[in-house]
Design a protein around this motif. Structure first.
Motif, mmCIF file in Angstrom:
data_model
loop_
_atom_site.group_PDB
_atom_site.id
_atom_site.type_symbol
_atom_site.label_atom_id
_atom_site.label_comp_id
_atom_site.label_asym_id
_atom_site.label_seq_id
_atom_site.Cartn_x
_atom_site.Cartn_y
_atom_site.Cartn_z
ATOM 1 N N GLU A 304 0.822 -1.212 0.000
ATOM 2 C CA GLU A 304 0.000 0.000 0.000
ATOM 3 C C GLU A 304 0.858 1.265 0.000
ATOM 4 O OE1 GLU A 304 -3.469 -0.247 -0.420
ATOM 5 O OE2 GLU A 304 -2.586 -2.204 -0.820
ATOM 6 N N TYR A 305 2.067 1.174 0.536
ATOM 7 C CA TYR A 305 2.958 2.329 0.506
ATOM 8 C C TYR A 305 3.630 2.511 -0.849
ATOM 9 C CZ TYR A 305 3.177 4.518 5.091
ATOM 10 O OH TYR A 305 2.892 5.263 6.212
ATOM 11 N N THR A 317 1.894 6.303 -2.435
ATOM 12 C CA THR A 317 1.123 5.916 -1.261
ATOM 13 C C THR A 317 -0.337 5.751 -1.650
ATOM 14 O OG1 THR A 317 2.617 7.117 0.194
ATOM 15 C CG2 THR A 317 0.460 6.580 1.078
ATOM 16 N N ASN A 318 -0.898 4.566 -1.383
ATOM 17 C CA ASN A 318 -2.270 4.277 -1.789
ATOM 18 C C ASN A 318 -3.235 4.558 -0.635
ATOM 19 O OD1 ASN A 318 -4.618 3.341 -2.909
ATOM 20 N ND2 ASN A 318 -4.125 1.189 -2.650
ATOM 21 N N LEU A 319 -3.847 5.728 -0.661
ATOM 22 C CA LEU A 319 -4.841 6.088 0.344
ATOM 23 C C LEU A 319 -6.266 5.919 -0.171
ATOM 24 C CD1 LEU A 319 -3.177 9.261 1.903
ATOM 25 C CD2 LEU A 319 -3.554 7.061 3.014
ATOM 26 N N LYS A 322 -9.399 4.334 1.964
ATOM 27 C CA LYS A 322 -9.026 4.280 3.379
ATOM 28 C C LYS A 322 -9.461 5.554 4.090
ATOM 29 C CE LYS A 322 -4.944 1.482 2.352
ATOM 30 N NZ LYS A 322 -5.159 1.462 0.893
ATOM 31 N N ILE A 328 -2.674 4.248 6.437
ATOM 32 C CA ILE A 328 -2.319 2.974 5.828
ATOM 33 C C ILE A 328 -1.989 1.919 6.887
ATOM 34 C CG2 ILE A 328 -0.496 1.821 4.492
ATOM 35 C CD1 ILE A 328 -0.507 4.175 2.622
ATOM 36 N N SER A 331 -5.130 0.550 8.685
ATOM 37 C CA SER A 331 -5.968 -0.109 7.682
ATOM 38 C C SER A 331 -5.354 -1.443 7.258
ATOM 39 C CB SER A 331 -6.144 0.791 6.454
ATOM 40 O OG SER A 331 -6.762 2.015 6.802
ATOM 41 N N SER A 332 -4.049 -1.476 7.076
ATOM 42 C CA SER A 332 -3.372 -2.714 6.693
ATOM 43 C C SER A 332 -3.434 -3.750 7.802
ATOM 44 C CB SER A 332 -1.907 -2.417 6.336
ATOM 45 O OG SER A 332 -1.814 -1.505 5.259
#
Length: 558
Positions: A304-305, A317-319, A322, A328, A331-332
């Protein structure tokens, strides 16, 4: 990324600190030795025995124990279907419609089997009465059944030349009164202190920023959230689950709920070590569970990062999907905890995770929900893998396969194989049935590998009694409701039957003395062997399907 790892380590440290004494407490309760601090509840326990009748006093064989589990479950399903199909006419149900038979059946089977798969949004589809007297009650009972079946197995493993497995009604009553109810009360109060809604009102009206009249849904949320997390039930009062601020308001409430998901499964591992009077046996399972959970958490967090599809948008960065307030890291951690523990609640949209970030929770479920797993069923699933590893290791080194001083024979491996293979085969069968349905493409919001991931995740969640949703798959159809009911019921009860007959067979055996030919099940070598067996079975079973979904999507994006 380093801060995410520190979050995970801190979380696991707190989890183990709380789970250790709770494990001792659970062992004492399930063995009938009630600690002084909770003896004031004994009159309630005795009242239930009188209400149940003479059947609550006799020890049971595996067949009788299983039949009582099934009779209770069938009665619960029928009662819950009636509640859901008549909720409009019940008190407080004027604002909702009655559920159709397929959806009511699917929902009833889901909650009775500890799956909590929801093909609807709870706040708009169900009344407060249905949520309280229907779903919340089954959250308690289904978790209690899991603890009871595990207690029967532990008796079979520890006793000598005795096939009786205890009394199901006593096990269920003790698990409810002394374990699930007190813990749920404590957690509910803590959640209310953080702002989680707890009200008998269905909602309040208010004016939005644009001047429109809107409706804010309320209800007895905290009481349902507490047991859904502690009982590894999952689901949610609200459709958005723990991503919704009125169900999960703060970072502290998020931490408490996340701890609650793994608390009883972790405590049961300690309880196992105390029960068999060999804490090293529990240590073996704890090490394997922590290994898988920590590796999965790091893998999801890293993906996710540094997900490839977002590197040009927001700095790798995958927000997406979320809650910013959770970030992150939390959530992870939630995504791997909920899929490791067959909980099924979410605090982020898994459909928006990166391909590998979504594949890891999917694979955790496909291992059979044994990494901590659901309340009771996670540990007895892991013990089935452990017996298989003992048998394989014994064959490899030419030693007699034994566990806890008892020989592992063909019948035991057959029962353990049923436990392992049932969710595995049902997952593949469910995915096949969905793929072959002529209308499947109209039920999916995406195309290509991601669409297959959505479909595969749905089948995996149903067949492993998890209940979490990847998203993107239309769940409320007659076909998916009936298919889901079948998958959830068979996946729940066939392994329970196998575990009970395994327990009876192990309980009737003599205990052999340790010798130089006895295979150690607490050594680092055996821990490695158990990890390899779990991975090989999971990889051989699901690598082709994963290659068509998240792995293909990853290389396409790459």
């Amino acid at each position: 990324m380093s801060s995410v790892i520190y979050q995970g380590i801190f979380f696991l440290f707190i989890l183990l600190i709380i789970a250790l004494p709770l494990g001792w407490y659970i062992k004492e309760i399930m063995q009938g030795r009630i600690p002084k601090g909770v003896r004031f509840l004994q009159p309630v326990e005795h009242f239930f025995y009188k209400a149940i009748g003479p059947i609550s006093k006799k020890e049971m064989s595996a067949k009788r124990y299983a039949m009582n589990v099934v009779l209770l479950s069938i009665s619960s399903i029928i009662l819950l279907v009636i509640i859901l199909m008549t909720q409009h006419f019940l008190p407080g149900g004027a604002a909702v419609e009655n559920l159709s038979l397929p959806l009511a059946l699917n929902t009833a089977v889901s909650f009775v089997t500890n799956t909590n798969w929801q093909a609807y949004a709870g706040e708009t589809t169900l009344s407060n009465a249905s949520q309280m007297f229907g779903l919340t009650v089954q959250n308690f009972i289904s978790a209690g059944v899991g603890i009871s079946v595990l207690a029967a197995l532990l008796r079979g493993l520890s006793q000598v030349k005795k096939k009786a497995l205890g009394n199901f009604w006593q096990d269920l009553t003790r698990s409810l009164i002394y374990i699930l109810l007190p813990l749920s009360l404590i957690l509910a109060v803590l959640l209310i202190s953080q702002g989680t809604v707890q009200s008998f009102k269905s909602g309040v009206g208010y004016q939005g920023l644009e001047g429109k009249s809107l409706w804010l849904y309320l209800g007895p949320v905290a009481s349902q959230v507490a047991i859904k997390q502690l009982g590894t039930n999952g689901g949610g009062f609200f459709g958005a689950n723990s991503a919704y601020p009125f169900e999960n308001p703060t970072l502290l409430s998020n931490f408490l709920e996340n701890i609650a998901i793994l608390l009883i499964p972790a405590a049961l591992i300690f309880a196992f070590g105390f029960w068999v009077k060999d804490w090293k046996q529990g240590r073996t399972i704890m090490i394997v569970s922590l290994f898988f959970l920590l590796i999965a958490f790091i893998g999801v967090g890293f993906s996710e990062y540094y997900g490839p599809q977002f590197s040009q948008v927001i700095g790798a960065t995958n927000l997406e999907g979320k809650e910013i307030r959770l970030g992150i890291g939390w959530s992870s951690l939630w995504s791997v905890a909920t899929t490791a523990a067959s909980n099924g609640s979410v605090n982020a949209m898994l459909d928006s995770f990166t391909p590998l970030g979504g594949a890891i929770p999917l694979f955790l479920m496909q291992l059979g929900e044994i990494i901590f797993g659901g309340v009771g069923n996670g540990l007895y699933g892991m013990l089935a893998f452990l017996l298989l590893a003992v048998f394989i290791a014994g064959l490899l080194v030419g030693r007699t396969p034994e566990y806890l001083g008892k020989k592992i024979e063909a019948y035991d491996i057959k029962m353990a194989s049923l436990v392992i293979l049932t969710p595995l085969m049902l997952t593949l069968f469910g995915a096949m049935a969905l793929v072959l349905h002529p209308e499947i493409m109209t039920w999916l919001t995406n195309r290509g590998p991601h669409a297959f991931s959505e479909l595969l995740y749905g089948a995996t969640s149903l067949a492993n009694n998890n209940g979490s949703a990847f998203g993107g798959l239309l769940a409320d159809t007659t076909f998916t409701n009936i298919l889901g009911s079948l998958l959830m019921a068979v996946s729940r009860y066939l392994p329970i039957f196998a575990i009970l007959f395994l327990a009876e067979n192990m309980g009737g055996k003599r205990r052999a003395a340790l010798s130089s030919g006895t295979l150690s099940t607490v050594s680092p070598t055996f821990v490695s062997m158990l990890i390899i067996v779990i991975l090989v079975i999971g990889a051989l079973s699901f690598l082709p399907s994963l290659a068509l979904g998240p792995i293909a999507e990853f290389f396409t994006m790459k």
